[in-house]
Structures are given as structure tokens and as C-alpha cells.
Write an enzyme that holds these catalytic residues in place. Structure first.
Site, short mmCIF file in Angstrom:
data_model
loop_
_atom_site.label_atom_id
_atom_site.label_comp_id
_atom_site.label_asym_id
_atom_site.label_seq_id
_atom_site.Cartn_x
_atom_site.Cartn_y
_atom_site.Cartn_z
N GLU A 173 -6.48 -42.66 22.11
CA GLU A 173 -7.53 -42.42 23.10
C GLU A 173 -8.41 -43.62 23.44
O GLU A 173 -8.83 -43.77 24.58
CB GLU A 173 -8.43 -41.28 22.59
N SER A 227 -14.71 23.47 0.79
CA SER A 227 -15.08 23.63 -0.63
C SER A 227 -15.85 22.44 -1.17
O SER A 227 -16.40 22.51 -2.28
CB SER A 227 -13.83 23.87 -1.47
#
Length: 549
Positions: free
Chosen positions: A180, A464
Site C-alpha cells: 500500500e 399437577s
């Protein structure tokens, strides 16, 4: 003559005044940029998404394990198969009666340790032994790291692992410079020579082959500006780059650049920074990258979408080799090093795009977190949030629910529905009795079809499950030996007669309270409820923080 002189003086004064205004304007704009850059750089530079983790997994000799579920878990933890003995973190080798792992580092709030190599021997579906391969010691217990099950992303949906410049290997620094901006440590944010070279190369090839932007200009564009290609944006980029070079050291600028750059895509999430890219492509910390791997990451900067090894291995290899040639030309590496790196195969770890794991449980957690943290904190400050869910139990629960519903539909064809929204549904919660920890939560058959969590949002008759609370309330007045009626009777409820149906599970004319609870006797439970009062039972249930109508 006098007129000409006075005109000349006015022109000179005007030019001086104009120059003064321009200089003042530039100085003011410089101060504005300096304040803008300083404010951003001195504060939180990036939004790091918070991570939600499962519980860790404990393995020990004598433990019964489902090997296929364990292998699935290891894959989710990003362990990768190798044909040789594992030599580095995250590698594993599966054999018929054993499993060899090189563990990842474990980092949790109360415990941290470095990864190490282990061998787990199996006898059928039972762990026979766990041995550390580096010192030969037998381990009584092995802890696998938690799984990442969710990320709280901000609007940018970026993921990065921040690294300091000291951790970045020299090979990667030089590869980025070669790819770069080879003169980064020589120029002052603007490289006229690079611009002329880029113009010459682009004219010679008749197309855009090279850009003239320095690393500092790229950072200014990516960090502060929009990607639009206009002259005004280019001027701003240049002025920002010059301002950064004046106010910050090269090393600081380069470190921010390495953590900022975009290097790929994982589904809808962008991979930013070399730290995250090292794990995304090669499954290792940035400091452990080889020369070839460093050149691969550097070659992606120009165009991750074009050169990603997950998009095109051929183009990626060509671009990697170009970076290696440039590194040799610049004297960073020798020809022998370049040839060795060029011959190295392009081996990546692969990835799976982000998707919700244990989605109903994640939703359940997500609804609790805003009471503790703001959305901005969750999406920006990189918190690590640990939960109790066990992903092996979760996977088993999801499979059990799907198989159970499929079996019901096969047995009773009338239950089948073609409309996905009307299909038979179910829910599962698995809890650890001693702690109340939620180990698994499945809120429905298919999260993509409906996000309604039947485990936490649906209102259902308790059945229950309410009976223990009835008997708990009854102990305020009666004893376990109290005789309850187990005969059918008519009771008055809200001024109306009500007669419960069914038969007692006990053949006698009466039943002791403790036996009625043990046998879950319906008629005796109704008798007790009427004696103590329904309102008092509701109060007992509320004391446990259950929701009631």
C-alpha cells in the site's frame, strides 16, 4: 500617474488582505480538523460489539458423552481437523478411540490459562482418561472454553480484535507497506512521487491499476469521510492526512490504520483490522502469522471482495505472490524467503456466517440485559456476558423436541399441518436442580417461523405442578398425617356448585396428606385446597414470584 499608483496600492492591499483571510481560514480549518481528529482519537475509537457466551464445558474420566455432539461443539468452538498430531492452538485430530486437541486459551472472569495439548481416550461412549501431551500428566478434569452464542452489533455491524503495534509481526508490517505505501515512514501524509508513479502506470495500462493515496490518506477517508469520489472529498482527505501527520507519530497512525482497515465479509458482518482477519482467515493470533499468511492479509486491502481466498483462491494467490515480489524488491525479504512463501499452499480455516445459536434462550437473555446496560453500551463497549446455557444440552433438547413432534405427527396423522404457522408446537426447559441454572431452552419448533417463546411467554394451566404449593399452604393448618377426603364431592366456588371429575388413586375412604402428595391424588388435593382457601394458595404462589391471573 497618481491614479495608477493609488490603484496599484489598493490592489496590493486587497491581495494582502485576501491572503491574510485565506491564511486565517486555513489556520481555523486546521484547528477544526485538529479538534475533530483529537476528539475521535482520544476517545473510544471503535464500537466493539458485546459478546454473549454459553457456560464452559467440563469433561472428566468416567463421564458418559455423546461423541458426535462433542465433535459438533468443538467445530462450533472453531477447532479444525488436522491429519497429524495437533501442534498449535485450535487444532484437533479425531481417531476411532481417542481425540487429540490443542486447547484454545481459556479466558473467563474467574479463571484464565494458556492452551495446551491433551489426549482424550474413550471406551465406547465413556471418557476413559484425559492426559496432557506436553508433560504426560493425567487430568481429573478438563474445561473447554464457552461458546460465543450472540454478538450485540451496532448499525455498522463491524467486528474487530484490537491489537497494539507491538504485537504485529514485522512480516505483516512490511507486507502492508509493500502492498500500500512503501514510503510511509518517509513522507508527511502526501507523497507526490507515488501520485506521479500511479498516473504513469494507469496511463500506460489504459486503466486504473494503482492509486496514489498514502496510508494516512486512506485512514482519513475510511475513518472520517465518505467513500464518494469528489474533488472536495479528496481535498478534505489530503488536509486531514497532513493534520494527522503533524499531530501524531507515524507508529500511532500505522497502529490505528491496521485496526481500521476493512479485510472481508462474514455474512452480514464486516471483518475489520488485522487482528480479526488473522482469526477469520487462519484461526490464529496475528503474532503467529507466517510470511505467506501476512502477505495474504496485506493483499486483501486493495479489494477484499475480489481477492478474498473465500471468493477466489486463484486471484488471492496471485495477489499474495505479487506482494511477496514487492517485498523482495524493497529488500524486506530474500529471494529464498519469497520462494518458500510462494510455494506455501493457501490454507484457510473456513467460516460459518453468523446465525443465532439457542435463539429462544438468546432472546430471553436479551430482554433482561437492557435493565443493566443501555443499547449503546452493549453495541460499542465489547462486554463479555457469560450465561448458564450448555450448548450440548441445548442441541440435544432441540433434536429431542423435533423428533418428539415428528413421532406424534406420524402416530396421529390428524395432527399434521401443511401451514408452518399452524404446525404442532412444543417447548423444553432443562434446569440444574441445585442451582436453578437454565441449561437449555427451546421455545418452539422453528425460530425462523415464529419467535414466540412458548417456554416463557405462553400462558398454560400448570396442571399437577401446582400441587406442591397447595400442600405447602396446607401445612400452615394441617400436618402430613391429616386425613383428606378422596371422595367425589360438590363444592361451592364463586357462589356456584362445582364437582371435580375423576377417581382417587387410593382405594380407601380417606388418604393422609403426605400420601396424597406422593401419589398426586387429584380429589384429595381439591379437598385440601377448599379447606385452606384458594386465595391463600394464590398468595403462596405469588411469594415465589410466579405470574398469576
Amino acid at each position: 500617474m497618481v491614479f495608477r499608483k493609488s490603484t496599484k496600492k489598493r490592489i496590493i492591499r486587497s491581495l494582502c488582505f485576501l491572503s491574510f483571510v485565506i491564511v486565517i481560514g486555513i489556520l481555523l480549518y486546521y484547528l477544526y480538523l485538529a479538534i475533530l481528529i483529537d476528539t475521535r482519537f482520544s476517545g473510544r475509537k471503535w464500537s466493539i460489539p458485546s459478546k454473549v457466551y454459553s457456560d464452559s464445558t467440563l469433561l472428566f474420566p468416567g463421564q458418559q458423552v455423546n461423541r458426535s455432539l462433542l465433535i459438533n461443539k468443538l467445530h462450533r468452538l472453531e477447532y479444525r481437523n488436522v491429519a497429524r498430531v495437533p501442534e498449535s492452538s485450535g487444532e484437533m485430530r479425531i481417531q476411532e478411540s481417542s481425540m487429540e486437541l490443542y486447547l484454545h486459551d481459556l479466558e473467563m472472569p474467574a479463571k484464565q490459562h494458556r492452551g495446551f495439548p491433551v489426549k482424550i481416550a474413550f471406551r465406547s461412549q465413556e471418557i476413559e482418561s484425559i492426559i496432557r501431551r506436553d508433560n504426560g500428566k493425567t487430568l481429573p478434569l478438563l474445561e473447554l472454553e464457552p461458546e460465543k452464542i450472540m454478538l450485540f452489533f451496532g448499525p455498522e455491524r463491524q467486528q474487530r480484535q484490537l491489537v497494539s503495534i507491538d504485537r504485529v509481526p514485522q512480516n505483516l508490517i512490511q507486507a502492508v507497506l509493500a502492498a500500500e505505501d512503501s514510503r510511509f515512514f518517509e513522507h508527511h501524509g502526501f507523497d507526490f512521487r507515488s501520485i506521479l508513479r500511479a498516473i504513469y502506470i494507469n496511463i500506460r495500462h489504459g486503466t486504473i491499476r494503482q492509486g496514489g493515496s498514502t496510508l494516512t490518506q486512506q485512514l482519513a477517508k475510511n475513518y472520517f469521510l465518505t467513500p464518494e469520489r469528489t474533488l472536495v472529498r479528496k481535498i478534505k482527505e489530503l488536509l486531514m492526512a497532513l493534520t494527522m501527520e503533524v499531530r501524531y507519530k507515524k507508529q500511532e497512525i500505522f497502529e490505528i490504520y491496521l485496526n481500521e482497515i476493512y479485510l472481508g465479509q462474514k455474512g452480514s458482518v464486516s471483518i475489520n483490522g488485522v487482528g480479526e482477519a488473522a482469526f477469520f482467515y487462519f484461526g490464529k493470533p496475528v503474532e503467529n502469522l507466517s510470511l505467506a499468511e501476512a502477505a495474504t492479509i496485506a493483499c486483501l486491502i486493495k479489494s477484499p471482495g475480489l481477492y478474498s481466498p473465500y471468493v477466489s483462491e486463484t486471484k488471492c494467490r496471485e495477489q499474495r505472490n505479487k506482494v511477496l515480489r514487492d517485498m523482495e524488491k524493497l529488500g524486506y525479504i530474500t529471494q529464498q524467503q519469497r520462494d518458500g512463501a510462494v510455494s506455501e499452499p493457501l490454507k484457510t480455516v473456513g467460516f460459518t456466517a453468523y446465525g443465532k445459536k439457542a435463539p429462544y434462550f438468546v432472546d430471553y437473555v436479551s430482554k433482561q440485559l437492557p435493565a443493566l446496560y443501555s443499547p449503546n453500551v452493549l453495541s460499542s463497549q465489547g462486554l463479555s456476558i457469560y450465561t448458564t446455557v450448555d450448548m450440548q444440552v441445548q442441541e440435544a433438547a432441540e433434536n429431542a423436541l423435533e423428533r418428539g413432534l415428528a413421532r406424534l405427527e406420524k402416530t396421529y396423522p390428524s395432527l399434521r399441518r401443511s401451514n408452518p404457522g399452524r404446525k404442532l408446537q412444543s417447548a423444553i426447559i432443562v434446569m440444574q436442580p441445585k442451582t436453578g441454572y437454565i441449561l437449555a431452552m427451546v421455545g418452539g419448533r422453528d425460530y425462523s417461523t415464529t419467535q414466540f417463546n412458548r417456554a416463557t411467554q405462553a400462558r398454560r394451566q400448570p396442571g399437577s405442578a401446582i400441587k406442591p404449593f397447595v400442600y405447602l399452604t396446607g401445612l400452615d393448618q394441617f400436618t402430613p398425617a391429616t386425613i383428606l377426603s378422596n371422595e367425589q364431592k360438590t363444592y361451592e366456588v364463586n357462589g356456584k356448585p362445582w364437582k371435580p371429575h375423576g377417581k382417587s388413586s387410593y382405594s380407601g375412604a380417606g388418604i393422609r396428606m403426605r400420601d396424597a402428595l406422593a401419589q398426586s391424588d387429584n380429589l384429595a388435593t381439591v379437598d385440601l385446597a377448599m379447606k385452606v382457601g384458594l386465595g391463600r394458595i394464590v398468595d403462596t404462589v405469588k411469594a415465589f414470584q410466579f405470574s398469576t391471573p
